[in-house]
Every structure is written in structure tokens, then in C-alpha cells.
Scaffold this motif. Structure first.
Motif, PDB file in Angstrom:
ATOM      1  N   ASP A   1      -8.982   0.593  -3.088  1.00 19.07           N
ATOM      2  CA  ASP A   1      -9.450   0.942  -4.435  1.00 19.07           C
ATOM      3  C   ASP A   1      -9.028   2.337  -4.880  1.00 19.07           C
ATOM      4  N   GLN A   2      -9.055   3.282  -3.961  1.00 20.62           N
ATOM      5  CA  GLN A   2      -8.902   4.677  -4.369  1.00 20.62           C
ATOM      6  C   GLN A   2      -7.525   5.266  -4.078  1.00 20.62           C
ATOM      7  N   GLN A   3      -6.564   4.444  -3.712  1.00 20.72           N
ATOM      8  CA  GLN A   3      -5.265   4.998  -3.320  1.00 20.72           C
ATOM      9  C   GLN A   3      -4.128   4.161  -3.870  1.00 20.72           C
ATOM     10  N   ASP A   4      -3.087   4.833  -4.350  1.00 15.40           N
ATOM     11  CA  ASP A   4      -1.900   4.159  -4.860  1.00 15.40           C
ATOM     12  C   ASP A   4      -1.124   3.594  -3.674  1.00 15.40           C
TER      13      ASP A   4
ATOM     14  N   TRP B   1       3.634   2.464   0.955  1.00 18.73           N
ATOM     15  CA  TRP B   1       4.741   1.577   1.302  1.00 18.73           C
ATOM     16  C   TRP B   1       6.035   2.352   1.504  1.00 18.73           C
ATOM     17  N   GLU B   2       6.261   3.368   0.718  1.00 16.23           N
ATOM     18  CA  GLU B   2       7.482   4.172   0.888  1.00 16.23           C
ATOM     19  C   GLU B   2       7.494   4.863   2.251  1.00 16.23           C
TER      20      GLU B   2
ATOM     21  N   HIS C   1       5.845   3.755   4.941  1.00 13.51           N
ATOM     22  CA  HIS C   1       5.983   2.669   5.910  1.00 13.51           C
ATOM     23  C   HIS C   1       7.447   2.244   6.041  1.00 13.51           C
ATOM     24  N   ASN C   2       8.139   2.122   4.923  1.00 13.63           N
ATOM     25  CA  ASN C   2       9.554   1.744   4.957  1.00 13.63           C
ATOM     26  C   ASN C   2      10.396   2.781   5.692  1.00 13.63           C
ATOM     27  N   ARG C   3      10.067   4.063   5.507  1.00 12.23           N
ATOM     28  CA  ARG C   3      10.805   5.118   6.225  1.00 12.23           C
ATOM     29  C   ARG C   3      10.613   4.981   7.732  1.00 12.23           C
ATOM     30  N   GLN C   4       9.397   4.678   8.164  1.00 19.09           N
ATOM     31  CA  GLN C   4       9.125   4.540   9.599  1.00 19.09           C
ATOM     32  C   GLN C   4       9.888   3.358  10.195  1.00 19.09           C
TER      33      GLN C   4
END
Length: 412
Positions: free
Chosen positions: A180-183, A188-189, A191-194
């Protein structure tokens, strides 16, 4: 009750980070009729993101089952000219496609498996040339999922329908990093880097083979195709557009050598295939081919998958996943491959992804086959990871590196 804000975030995530629709691009959405409220949100987000047109193709598992129960096989096998013409138009227009999965596990349990096989084979042959559009990332594509009561009660059988649906919503939204409180997009950006960093490490190793072993019965050697590439997380279409094909995703995956698989693999989660739930199964491979198998439930469905065509008895993907991913840690069995594959290392029977082979864009099918790529009309993942899985990477000179122990990467 799931808030409208969370649903809007999910729709925005699917459209802008999933398929990443471009200005003026055609967006096609395939979805079950019961998911109409969420589909409308995705249509609106598509237009807000700049789509030139959004077309929705409706599906209904219940009607599909009725078709198989009452229509004759030749009727169901027929693929009308207008359907292939439509697919060709989509390709010509450079479309992107969003799949909103809300299928019902096991719905085809009482349907004749032979009939299903005959119909699916005929339809896939008729539409085979369009399969490469997504398999080779010619355009962007993505898969997300939303609950339905039947699926939710399969996952949470002790709950009342409304409570089960709400709990499944919570689990799905958590798996795609929506709170609810986080974009979710910055999450995801990151996570994709990891995942990309792990791909880089694996690609530097240039392993010739992987050896999987655990106490559940898996002892499997998987040789890797010549020029294999590790992928995972976001991908690029051939026109250079970044997209996320699976939401959620936790995997690093690559291409096995078609004839280089040997040993036994024991599945650790059920496999939902053509509406049937295959339970407690194992497969033995020799020279890449599945030669023996057994399932405690729906063994005929497993056999029909393996025997679907010439390539379906061979592997097209090997994927590595930590057991401490959010889905795995939830302890929930989703009975849906999109989620369950992200809780466990998995393999795929059938077609390989061309993007997992270096230089594939300029190769013919025969050239790719010569380097170990498998071709088939199917691509079906099944899970075999466990908390005691060990993976040893074997280099071409025979040297070995244990880089996955007790179900987790141990890369330094």
C-alpha cells in the motif's frame, strides 16, 4: 479486501514495466472473462501509457471444458483463416501482448486426454509460425495473474470462498512487490539489477555442464548448449525495448544442450498441464531424451506432454532459483506454474528460447540445432528444487565449482 490503489498499482506495473507498451503500439490483452474489472484497469493504463490501440481477447475455462465435452474433435481442431489472419496482422503491426492468467487448476481432469492432445497439436501446428514472436522476443510480452474462487479454494481449502480469494490476492500482490505505501516500480528495478548481476557471474563461468543432486532422488547432469547465455529478470525485444516477461520472476535461466542430459529428476511440486494436475512424478533422461517416467496422479497427462512431438521429450530450459525467494518463503503451493516455478529450480520440456543462445538472431534453425538448441511446439516448466539441492558447475577442462548449496546460491 484488496484496495483499489493496489489494483491500480498492479495494472500500472503490468502495462508499464511488464509489457512496457510504447507510444502508438498495439497492446493485446488475453484474459479470462471473470477478470473483467482488472482488465478494464489494464486497458485504461495501456492508453494512458500511450498505446495506439488496446484489443482484449476473452477466454473462459468453463466454456473450453464444455467444448471438449460436447464438440467433435475435427470441429475443435479446425483453425479458421480469420484467426491466422488476425495473428498475422498483430505481428505486422508490431504488437505487445499481456496475458492475465486466472486459470482453474485441474479443470480438465475428467476430459479425454487423447482428445485434448489431438486438438492442441492441430492448433499449435496451424499457429506455430507465430510462436516465435514471443519465444524470440520479437516483441514485448508479459504474464501476470489474478485469483478466481476455484483457484483460491484449491490453494486455501479450509477457507470460505471470499476469504480464500482475499488471501490469494495478498499472496499474489506480495510476490510482485506491491504494498500500500510503496511504489513497486523502484523495487522491481532493484530486483532486476540483482538478477542481472547473477547472470553476469554465470555467463563469465562458461560452464559446460551442471550437476544437480539432492536427497529426494534427483541426480542429473545437464550439459549446456554451445554459446549459451544466462538470462533472467527484465529482457529486451529485438527492437531494444526493455520488458518483464514474467511477474513475478526470481529465476536465472539458460539453454541445455539437446542431447546432453542424463540421469533422473524428481519433481518437488505438482504440474498443471492442459487442465490436469500431475502429482509426484519423476523422469529419467538418456542422451537428452526422456526415456522413463512415472507419476502417482495423471501419468497419462505426463506421457502426453513428453510424447507431444519430437522435441517435447528433450529439455529447452534450466532455471536456478534460491529457496529463500518470497514465494518459497511464503510456504504457499499455488498450483500455478507462474508462481510455483519461482519458488524452485525448474526445467522445461520442449522448445528452447533463442535468446539463450549467442548470435541466434542471425542463425537458421539448423544452425541452432547444431549448437544444441531444442525445438518443439510446447514449452512446459516443472519444478525440482529443494532445500538440500546442490549444483556443481563443470568447466570444459573438467574442473568443478559448487556454487549452489542447501538450495541457495553460494557465490562469493
Amino acid at each position: 479486501m484488496v484496495s483499489e490503489k493496489c489494483l491500480r498499482q498492479y495494472a500500472e506495473l503490468a502495462v508499464r514495466l511488464g509489457v512496457n507498451v510504447q507510444k502508438g503500439q498495439l497492446l493485446v490483452i488475453k484474459a479470462q472473462v471473470d477478470s473483467a474489472p482488472f482488465v478494464r484497469m489494464c486497458v485504461e493504463e495501456g492508453y494512458r501509457a500511450g498505446a495506439g490501440e488496446v484489443i482484449v481477447q476473452w477466454l473462459d475455462d468453463q466454456i473450453t471444458k464444455l467444448d471438449y465435452q460436447y464438440a467433435e474433435t475435427p470441429v475443435l481442431q479446425r483453425v479458421p483463416d480469420w484467426l491466422t489472419a488476425r495473428e498475422q496482422e498483430f505481428v505486422d503491426r508490431g504488437y505487445c501482448i499481456l496475458h492475465i492468467d486466472s486459470s482453474i487448476p485441474g479443470i480438465m481432469k475428467d476430459v479425454d486426454q487423447k482428445k485434448v492432445q489431438q486438438v492442441v497439436t492441430a492448433r499449435r501446428k496451424a499457429l506455430e509460425k507465430f510462436q516465435n514472436y514471443t519465444m524470440a522476443n520479437l516483441g514485448q510480452w508479459s504474464i501476470v495473474a489474478i485469483p478466481n474462487p476455484e483457484w483460491a479454494l484449491k490453494v486455501f481449502p479450509q477457507e470460505q470462498p471470499d476469504t480464500a480469494v482475499e488471501k490469494l490476492w495478498d499472496a499474489i500482490l506480495a510476490s510482485v512487490r506491491i504494498q500500500d505505501q510503496q511504489d513497486p516500480i523502484p523495487l522491481w528495478e532493484k530486483h532486476n539489477r540483482q538478477l542481472s548481476e547473477r547472470n553476469d557471474w554465470l555467463n563469465r563461468q562458461r560452464f559446460a555442464a551442471l550437476h544437480f543432486k539432492n536427497q529426494k532422488g534427483t541426480d542429473l547432469i545437464v550439459e549446456l548448449a554451445e554459446g549459451h547465455l544466462w538470462e533472467g529478470g527484465c529482457e529486451k525485444s529485438q527492437s531494444g525495448v526493455v520488458f518483464n516477461p514474467n511477474m513475478p520472476t526470481e529465476e536465472n535461466f539458460t539453454m541445455p544442450k539437446r542431447t546432453g542430459v542424463r540421469g533422473k529428476v524428481q519433481a518437488t511440486k505438482p504440474l498443471s498441464y492442459q487442465g490436469k494436475l500431475i502429482q509426484n512424478f519423476w523422469i529419467e533422461f538418456e542422451e537428452g531424451k526422456a526415456v522413463r517416467w512415472h507419476a502417482e496422479e495423471e501419468e497419462d497427462a505426463l506421457a502426453s506432454l513428453i510424447q507431444f512431438d519430437e522435441g517435447s521429450a528433450y529439455l529447452g530450459e534450466v532455471a536456478l532459483i534460491d529457496v529463500d525467494t518470497p514465494i518459497s518463503q511464503s510456504g504457499i503451493l499455488f498450483y500455478n506454474t507462474l508462481f510455483d516455478e519461482n519458488a524452485s529450480c525448474h526445467l522445461a520440456l520442449g522448445r528452447a528460447y533463442p535468446m539463450n543462445m549467442e548470435g541466434s538472431q542471425s542463425m537458421s534453425e539448423e544452425e541452432m540445432k547444431a549448437k544444441g538448441c531444442n525445438f518443439s511446439m510446447v514449452h512446459v516448466d516443472f519444478m525440482f528444487g529443494s532445500d538440500d539441492m546442490q549444483i556443481t558447475g563443470v568447466h570444459a577442462d573438467g574442473s568443478e565449482v559448487v556454487f549452489f548449496r542447501d538450495g541457495q546460491f553460494c557465490i562469493e
